[in-house]
Scaffold this active site. Structure first.
Site, PDB file in Angstrom:
ATOM      1  N   ASP A  51       0.822  -1.217   0.000  1.00 38.37           N
ATOM      2  CA  ASP A  51       0.000   0.000   0.000  1.00 38.37           C
ATOM      3  C   ASP A  51       0.848   1.255   0.000  1.00 38.37           C
ATOM      4  O   ASP A  51       1.822   1.325   0.745  1.00 38.37           O
ATOM      5  CB  ASP A  51      -0.854   0.053   1.272  1.00 38.37           C
ATOM      6  CG  ASP A  51      -2.173  -0.639   1.074  1.00 38.37           C
ATOM      7  OD1 ASP A  51      -2.756  -0.449   0.008  1.00 38.37           O
ATOM      8  OD2 ASP A  51      -2.596  -1.374   1.980  1.00 38.37           O
TER       9      ASP A  51
ATOM     10  N   LYS B 273      -7.362  12.512  11.261  1.00 35.54           N
ATOM     11  CA  LYS B 273      -7.028  11.620  10.148  1.00 35.54           C
ATOM     12  C   LYS B 273      -7.854  11.874   8.883  1.00 35.54           C
ATOM     13  O   LYS B 273      -7.309  12.103   7.804  1.00 35.54           O
ATOM     14  CB  LYS B 273      -7.194  10.160  10.578  1.00 35.54           C
ATOM     15  CG  LYS B 273      -6.819   9.205   9.448  1.00 35.54           C
ATOM     16  CD  LYS B 273      -6.836   7.752   9.852  1.00 35.54           C
ATOM     17  CE  LYS B 273      -6.654   6.912   8.590  1.00 35.54           C
ATOM     18  NZ  LYS B 273      -6.678   5.491   8.822  1.00 35.54           N
TER      19      LYS B 273
ATOM     20  N   ASP C 124      -4.062   2.673  -5.320  1.00 35.26           N
ATOM     21  CA  ASP C 124      -2.708   2.820  -4.787  1.00 35.26           C
ATOM     22  C   ASP C 124      -2.299   1.614  -3.949  1.00 35.26           C
ATOM     23  O   ASP C 124      -1.477   1.711  -3.062  1.00 35.26           O
ATOM     24  CB  ASP C 124      -2.580   4.120  -3.982  1.00 35.26           C
ATOM     25  CG  ASP C 124      -3.593   4.195  -2.868  1.00 35.26           C
ATOM     26  OD1 ASP C 124      -4.379   3.240  -2.726  1.00 35.26           O
ATOM     27  OD2 ASP C 124      -3.599   5.192  -2.141  1.00 35.26           O
TER      28      ASP C 124
END
Lengths: 1213, 404
Positions: free
Chosen positions: A905, A974, A1132
């Site tokens: 990742d 976040k 991604d």
């Protein structure tokens, strides 16, 4: 070989595939989509006014046109006189020319008189001497110039007049504002005048520009698709009649282009009617249209069919040369169907017996610097191979072909293993009888409506839908409608969605039929296995036969067709009222009813099934699911993409680029782009699609067992409806319910609806997986407009949730190699979500520590200690546990053949690209571009930064900073940090913050607003501090997009791989579709529309970053292909075998460095300067200067050394 | 003036301005004999306190000043500034009153209080519900200077009974709290009007507010829980045309028309051009909304008095949502035929039912009179056609959607 000709030509919309309505759509239905539709509906009223004005404008235009047309008629033949020769002589060998006219008149009384006159005119003109023609032509040029100038003057004058008129009007309004309502008339009059003036003023320009407007294009498309229908139906008379409808009227004639005539010529050519073809040829000339290659192809085809005499053919070919074409071009550029090619060839060989087909053009290679290595290597790539024989592959291909020929596929659902209840048996029986009844009544209704349409046709005008209802056998239409009925959810669906669904199903089936008809599939045995695809593609190049013959249907047409079918369905399908309750009297009531749903002041039409129907369906608990064949994974490797119109499924229509309904900009851009520039992108898509998959059967079995039992919400297996909470007690008399009871009932309904859609979604996925459990399969890929890639089958694919990912394995196995087992273990820990901030070695050690738990999970997943259940991604973790168990127990783990995909990742991939673009040192460290011992966590870093700001403020006595003490954490910031890259605004960021703070129980509620406001400000500041260049770049992109959009243009750019991108955001405009059931407002795409500045501006930075991350992924994919590795991606997140993780990691880093070593921003700036501020214009408007300044002012970059990425372990991990 | 000298600190400035406002409008009290006053008070008629009513220009200035005190941009509001208009409105409000005791008048968003003063001078007992705190000090000082004739409450009438769950934050108010503070008790539906309300509907929320009031009316909730509250509201001419449209009128005859006409007696009291009103826009603009189809040159003062016999037939507060739903569905496409509508709901007996009601088979939904809809509903109710379950689901759905 013939398969290579198989052109997916038909660029029909990808919008409309997939079986039934995805349940996920239903889930979101109530919110966004509904609102959208509601908004469209409401625009109806306003458009009506516009319609009136437009009509007036048209009227004005029409009355002015004759003058202009006269000009044209006089002058047009001059340009074309050279063809007259051809016409005359071609006809000569057949019946004499004089016969042509009367016969034509006799055959089609509808034929306009003017045509006859015109042909006479032409004959007259033909006699003129060449010199004279030349002189006239010259003078015409001069005249045209004058006319243009005059028109301009006129326009100016009119504009002035308009201004003058406007002022008095304003005065009138002001003066009368105190008076009674009668004054409406007083000032509405001057307004009307003003409008008229405006219309007049605009007209000359309108006429000049008209040809480019997309309204014009859509109309042309409609005409063309209509004519193509006739081609398909082999109805030349109808086609000609239709063409004449336009040809006759001087206004409508402008909509015709050479293509329209060509199609009609082709139909006649197929019938071998040379006279008709010739007549059309001359008609085309008479209106001043240049014959194209296709026109000649049609003439030659007809001659080939008729075995015409040599002279005629020779003359025709001479004419072709005179027009600047070459005979070879016919075979290089034209598209042929059925036996057209042979016939043309035959005609040519009559004249030139030794004529050979031209060789295919030599392939070009992509010259992109980034792919120099990739394409320059002489040696052929070692493909990741599966041990199939040619024979096997052919069989697979045959299977796939058969599936696609059937268009739909019906499979057993995973629920079929459950025993049948007597109730279900009864309900199924009932349903079967009802269905056969419905089938009959729908068929009847369809035939009736077709009959009345065909009658109407002869009386007045023309029914545009009729040919579209003849394309397929009646049974097929009925089948499509019944299919819709079966997939309708109990909550109903909006009319627009259903109409689109129906229309596109017809379209898809038509496309399949056409492909079949065009004999592209005649000899599938000659199909060559996948290893040779590459070579074959190279041989065939993007040769003519692979290219398109544009035949997509306009969106409006699909909707109209769909609405018609929907109306038939609603009226025809009935159910006895006493089907469930025999005490009621027998009476047929409609199954579907039409109601409106209101969203504030908008209304949306819905089609809902009657509860009786829903009840029967749910009682029957049918276990057969029907999908469109394109919803299934492919059983053979996908057809490689070789052009924007060819690839993926064998027959199903697939778009290279996904886009919203009706958008045509992307397709236009792709078509304009030189094919060689698209090669890297196409190759990357082919590489992703070529990955073969298989099912992880043990995991699938466990999942199905839970699914068929009671589901498990914690493990993301949706429980069946029977597990839903009890419904609230409903009093016998509905109206006595009080408010809270009603509310409770509503909540219950909402909950069950949600559960139902989740359950169905899972059912689809698992059933498809179960169906292919013993097979090897492939996911063909396409991409969105930014180049992000997606698998085409919508339900079951590797982009799905944890459950779906867990049941997928690479079909190809590779030994684990020396480090493979370690990678598996690290992968497992990654999946658990534990040890995120520990080094890889620590993760590995942790895995070894808990080996006992891992083995227990693998051996006794449901009965053991269930360690796997408490992880972030439980199902993938379980699958990984099993793989580790098997590998570690094998005698030599390094030789163990593993099919398991290991993921890597990117850590906050968007910010990684920003940091690299801006060479931000601090930013680069925090998103792991710099080598570090332990992975960095950008969220914690931002949280820390924000905390520092807070402390400072608190010391200075800022109240809210004091209140927030102890509340700032990674979790709070976040989401906002993650979405900053994707363009979250302060407004959205504040809402996110508020949500997070609300989750903290101790946080005082009264400070929510202020605190979230403060926090989002500080997070933005924090990011600004850490990623100083990032914000600059983001601002630069935003500001540039704003200025571009304000100048009335759309933002376009080209990725470093050469993919052209355009942002499809326009101020929406909708057209109203008048149908008898309901007026439907359809958003029409219109490239003439003004861009939506806000969207263009806000979406540019994230879209640009997405185009970069997709480029990075494609580069990695291509270079992995070079190394013969398996590679797939979920944006991604990159997947490969455990053996090749290290190589993939290296390639991934190399390509990231290579990509960002390009001057991306400078290139973007240059491209945009060239596009939007092309120099050479003597006067520059202020906005243009401003835009130039903005675009030239590329943000400065920091000091980060990009090469460091090569050694960063946690860049992708 | 004091404010002129003061350092321009925002908070200080605001306080000073408020003080100045109050000082400028200090009422001129005149002495009256108390016992006479008490007698008239009992009949709802107060003696005139003889307040000075500011001129239009002054009122406009007050509005502008109040606007400047706002930290965030307030939504567009309109005020009565001209004393003449105020007198007209006052006369309209008092007109047609019977001999019985006069109900209290709730004035929504009085702002600078021009109408308030006019009303007070005319002897009306007023409750002023003001949502902008900048206007409050002025009104409150007026309240204090009077002997209970005026009551000032902080709140926004157009945010009455918010539908969101959770605590109600002022200026949003709950109707029960409001009525308790006003001291108005609930009366039976057929009784006389317990309360008069005056207000200018906020332009942006005009239609929305009309719908919400309508729902409240049919459900007997919110203000209508206390009886047949009489609304005297300024609405745009366009909406007035809608409310009073006749069957068959293209565009104007809508679901809203039918429902209001069934529910209320609608009286036009006065029409006033937009320009007579002052707005709180910074540039002093009049913000006259445009209308394409219907005339819209005025604000119309309309009296909406709920019908006494609204709930005497088959229509009940409990089933009225079905009625609303039915009318909305019918008028969603005004040109469609009523029979088609009924058929599309699977209510099959449509033809027979319409014959009984003497409604022609070919009738378009927009050609039916409001009373016809009421009769149709009652007939459907009696024939048990609404027992079909799906209809309830839809009604529920539609309530949820409209009420939000």
């Amino acid at each position: 070989m013939s398969l290579l000709r198989l052109r997916a030509a038909l660029l029909g919309p990808a919008r409309l595939r997939g079986a039934g309505i995805p349940w996920s759509v239903l889930r979101t239905y109530s919110s966004a989509s509904a609102k959208e539709k509601a908004r469209r509906n409401a625009i109806c009223e306003r458009t009506e006014l516009l319609e009136v004005l437009k009509a007036r404008v048209k009227q004005l235009q029409a009355s002015n046109v004759p003058e202009m047309m006269v000009n044209k008629v006089d002058l047009a033949p001059l340009g074309n006189d050279k063809y007259q020769d051809l016409l005359e002589k071609v006809v000569a060998p057949g019946p004499a020319e004089e016969q042509l006219t009367p016969r034509g008149r006799g055959e089609s009384p509808a034929r306009p008189r003017n045509w006859v006159e015109k042909s006479k005119e032409e004959m007259y003109i033909r006699q003129l001497k060449v010199e004279r023609k030349l002189s006239i032509a010259a003078s015409r040029l001069a005249l045209e110039g004058q006319a243009k100038a005059k028109r301009k003057d006129k326009a100016k004058a009119k504009a002035k007049a308009k201004k003058r008129l406007k002022k008095p009007e304003a005065k009138v309004a002001a003066a009368q504002s105190h008076a009674g309502s009668h004054n409406v008339y007083a000032h509405s009059k001057p307004k009307v005048v003003a409008v008229k003036e405006a219309a007049k003023a605009q007209r000359p320009q309108g006429v000049l520009k008209n040809k480019d407007s997309s309204q014009h294009k859509v109309l042309q498309q409609t005409i063309q698709s209509n004519l193509e229908c006739f081609l398909f139906l082999q109805q030349p008379e109808e086609a000609e009649r239709f063409l004449l409808l336009y040809h006759r009227s001087p206004v409508k004639r402008r909509l015709l282009n050479a293509n329209a005539y060509n199609i009609v010529m082709r139909i006649w050519a197929r019938k071998g009617c040379l006279q008709r073809v010739n007549r059309l040829f001359s008609m085309m000339e008479s209106v001043g249209l240049q014959p194209s290659l296709d026109s000649y192809a049609a003439v030659l085809e007809c001659m080939g069919r008729n075995q015409s005499c040599t002279k005629a053919i020779q003359r025709c070919m001479q004419q072709l040369k005179n027009d600047g074409f070459h005979v070879d071009e016919l075979f290089q550029k034209c598209l042929f169907e059925e036996d057209e090619k042979e016939k043309v060839l035959r005609a040519i060989r009559i004249v030139q017996p030794n004529y050979q087909l031209p060789p295919p053009p030599s392939p070009q290679t992509c010259k992109s610097y980034l792919l120099q290595d990739f394409y320059s290597k002489e040696k052929m790539v070692s493909y990741p191979k599966l041990d199939f024989s040619v024979q096997e592959l052919q069989e697979r291909f045959q299977q796939q072909l058969e599936m696609e020929l059937n268009n739909t596929i019906t499979i057993e659902s995973v629920e079929s293993t459950k025993p049948l209840t007597p109730q279900a048996i009864k309900a199924r029986k009932l349903l079967t009888t009802l269905r056969s009844r419905w089938h009959d009544s729908i068929l009847q209704a369809l035939q009736k409506s077709k009959h009345s349409m065909s009658k109407l046709k002869t009386v007045s005008g023309y029914n545009i839908l009729y040919p579209y209802l003849c394309l397929l056998p009646d049974e097929e239409y009925v089948g499509i409608m019944l299919q819709i009925l079966n997939t309708l959810s109990p909550q109903g669906e909006s009319l627009a969605v259903l109409a689109r669904e129906l229309g596109s199903k017809v379209y898809n089936r038509y496309i399949t039929q056409r492909k079949l008809r065009s004999r592209q599939l005649e000899k599938p045995d000659e199909y060559l296995p996948r290893e040779y695809w590459e070579k074959l593609v190279a041989e065939a190049g993007f040769g003519p036969s692979l290219n398109l013959k544009d035949c997509s249907w306009p969106y409006m047409l699909i909707m109209r067709l769909g609405m018609h079918m929907l109306e038939l369905l609603v009226h025809a399908v009935k159910v006895p009222r006493n089907a469930l309750n025999p005490h009621l009297e027998h009476k047929l009531i409609p199954v579907l009813y039409h109601v409106y749903s209101f969203r504030s002041s908008w209304q949306i039409g819905l089609i809902k099934p009657h509860p009786i129907f829903s009840q029967i369906v749910s009682d029957a608990a049918e276990t057969l699911l029907t999908f469109n064949s394109s919803a299934m994974p492919m059983l053979c490797p996908p057809v490689p993409w070789t052009s924007p119109h060819f690839g993926a499924f064998v027959l199903n229509d697939t778009k290279l680029m996904r886009f919203v309904d009706g958008a045509i900009q992307h397709q236009l851009l792709l078509d304009q782009c030189p094919p060689v520039n698209l090669h890297p992108v196409l190759d990357a898509l082919n590489q992703l699609g070529n990955c073969a998959w298989k099912i992880n059967q043990p995991v699938l079995d466990i999942i199905i067992s839970i699914f068929n039992d009671k589901g498990n919400e914690k493990l993301d297996i949706p429980p069946p409806i029977s597990e839903a909470p009890r419904p609230p007690a409903i009093p016998s008399n509905y109206s006595t319910m009080n408010k809270s009871q009603k509310h409770e009932l509503l909540l219950y309904k909402k909950k069950t609806a949600e559960m139902h859609s989740l359950r169905m979604d899972a059912l689809y996925k698992l059933s498809i997986a179960n169906y292919v459990r013993d097979k090897v399969f492939w996911f063909p890929h396409n991409m969105d407009f930014r180049g992000r890639t997606y698998p085409c089958p919508p339900y079951f694919n590797h982009l799905g949730n944890d459950v779906t990912r867990a049941i997928l394995l690479f079909a190809e196995g590779k030994p684990l190699g020396p480090k493979g087992l370690d990678w598996l273990k690290i992968h497992l820990i990654n999946l658990t979500g534990l040890k995120k901030r520990n080094a890889l070695q620590e993760r590995l050690e942790y895995a070894n520590e808990i080996m006992e738990e891992i083995l227990d999970s693998a051996d006794h997943p449901l009965t053991g200690r269930k360690w796997w259940m408490n992880t972030d991604e439980p199902w993938q973790a379980l699958a990984c546990c099993m793989e580790i168990a098997k590998a570690s127990r094998s005698p030599d783990p390094a030789a163990y053949i593993s099919h398991f995909p290991v993921h890597q990742d990117g850590s906050c991939n968007g910010l990684q690209h920003y940091a690299a673009l801006g060479r931000d040192l601090i930013g680069a460290i925090s998103v792991n571009l710099m080598p570090c011992d332990v992975p960095q966590d950008v969220y914690s870093a931002v949280a820390q930064q924000v905390e520092e700001f807070r402390k400072k403020d608190a010391e200075q006595g800022v109240k809210i900073a004091q209140v927030l003490q102890g509340f700032i954490s990674r979790k709070v910031v976040k989401q906002t940090v993650m979405t900053v890259v994707y363009g979250v605004t302060r407004y959205g960021g504040r809402l996110q913050m508020e949500k997070r703070l609300k989750e903290i129980d101790e946080f005082p509620e009264e400070y929510l607003w202020e605190a979230s406001h403060y926090l989002v400000k500080q997070v933005f500041n924090g990011i600004k501090e850490m990623f100083s260049a990032t914000r600059d770049i983001q601002n630069w992109l935003t500001e540039s997009a704003k200025l571009i959009a304000q100048s009335g243009q759309t933002v376009e750019w080209v990725t470093p791989l050469g993919l052209p991108i355009v942002q499809p955001y326009y101020r929406s405009k909708s057209t109203v579709l008048n149908c008898s059931m309901q007026h439907l407002s359809v958003k029409s795409s219109n490239s003439n529309q003004k861009p939506d500045t806000v969207k263009q501006k806000n979406a540019f930075p994230p879209n640009f970053i997405h185009s970069l991350d997709s480029t990075h992924m494609m580069l990695t994919a291509l270079h992995c292909l070079r190394q013969g590795m398996t590679f797939v991606s979920v944006h991604d997140c990159y997947w490969t075998h455990a053996l090749t993780v290290d190589i993939m990691n290296q390639i991934c880093r190399q390509q990231f460095v290579a990509l960002h070593s390009e001057k991306i921003l400078q290139d973007l700036s240059n491209f945009m300067l060239e596009k939007y501020c092309r120099s050479g214009r003597e006067t520059r408007a202020p906005w243009q200067k401003k835009l130039m300044e903005q675009l030239s002012n590329v943000p400065k970059t920091g000091k980060f050394n990009l090469k460091k990425v090569m050694d960063s372990t946690y860049f992708f991990s | 003036m004091l404010a002129g000298r003061a350092p321009p600190g925002a908070a200080a400035c605001r306080r000073l301005l408020a003080a100045a406002l109050a000082a400028g409008l200090r009422p001129l009290l005149c002495g009256l004999r108390p016992c006479w006053a008490t007698a008239r008070r009992a009949a709802g008629q107060w003696p005139s306190p003889g307040l000075r009513v500011p001129e239009a220009a002054e009122a406009e200035r007050l509005v502008q000043q109040a606007q400047q005190l706002q930290r965030i941009r307030a939504p567009l509001r309109r005020f009565i500034a001209c004393p003449q208009l105020a007198r007209t409105v006052q006369r309209c409000l008092q007109g047609g009153a019977g001999p019985g005791p006069r109900p209290v008048l709730l004035e929504c968003a009085p702002g600078p209080g021009i109408l308030t003063r006019t009303l007070l001078n005319a002897g009306v007992r007023v409750v002023a519900l003001e949502s902008n705190s900048a206007f409050l000090p002025n009104l409150q000082s007026l309240e204090n200077s009077l002997d209970g004739q005026l009551k000032v409450i902080y709140g926004d009438f157009f945010r009455l009974d918010p539908l969101v769950t959770g605590t109600v934050k002022p200026p949003a108010v709950c109707s029960d709290k409001l009525f308790e503070t006003m001291g108005v008790a609930a009366v039976p539906w057929r009784a006389d009007v317990p309360l008069k309300i005056f207000g200018i509907l906020p332009q942006r929320k005009e239609r929305n507010t009309l719908w919400r009031l309508l729902f409240a009316l049919y459900e007997c909730s919110s203000i209508y829980r206390y009886g047949r509250v009489e609304l005297n509201i300024f609405i745009s001419e366009k909406e007035y045309k809608v409310l009073t449209a006749k069957p068959g009128e293209v565009r104007a005859y809508q679901a809203l028309t039918i429902l209001w006409q069934v529910g209320c007696e609608i009286q036009l009291l006065h029409m006033e051009p937009w320009s007579s009103f002052v707005t709180n826009l910074k540039n002093g603009g009049r913000a006259v909304p445009k209308s394409t189809w219907l005339p819209n040159d005025h604000l119309c003062l309309v009296r909406l008095t709920p019908q006494q016999n609204l709930f005497t037939g088959g229509l009940k507060p409990t089933n009225s949502s079905t009625f609303i739903f039915m009318v909305k569905q019918c008028l969603a496409r005004p040109k469609s035929r009523l029979t088609d509508r009924l058929n599309s709901w699977s209510l099959d007996n449509g033809g027979k039912l319409l014959r009984e009601l003497e409604i022609p088979d070919s009738a378009e939904t927009r050609s039916l009179y409001p009373e016809d809809y009421r009769r149709l509903f009652e007939a459907l109710q009696n024939s048990n056609m609404f027992t079909e379950t799906w209809f309830h689901d839809e009604v529920l759905d539609s309530i949820r959607n409209i009420n939000l």
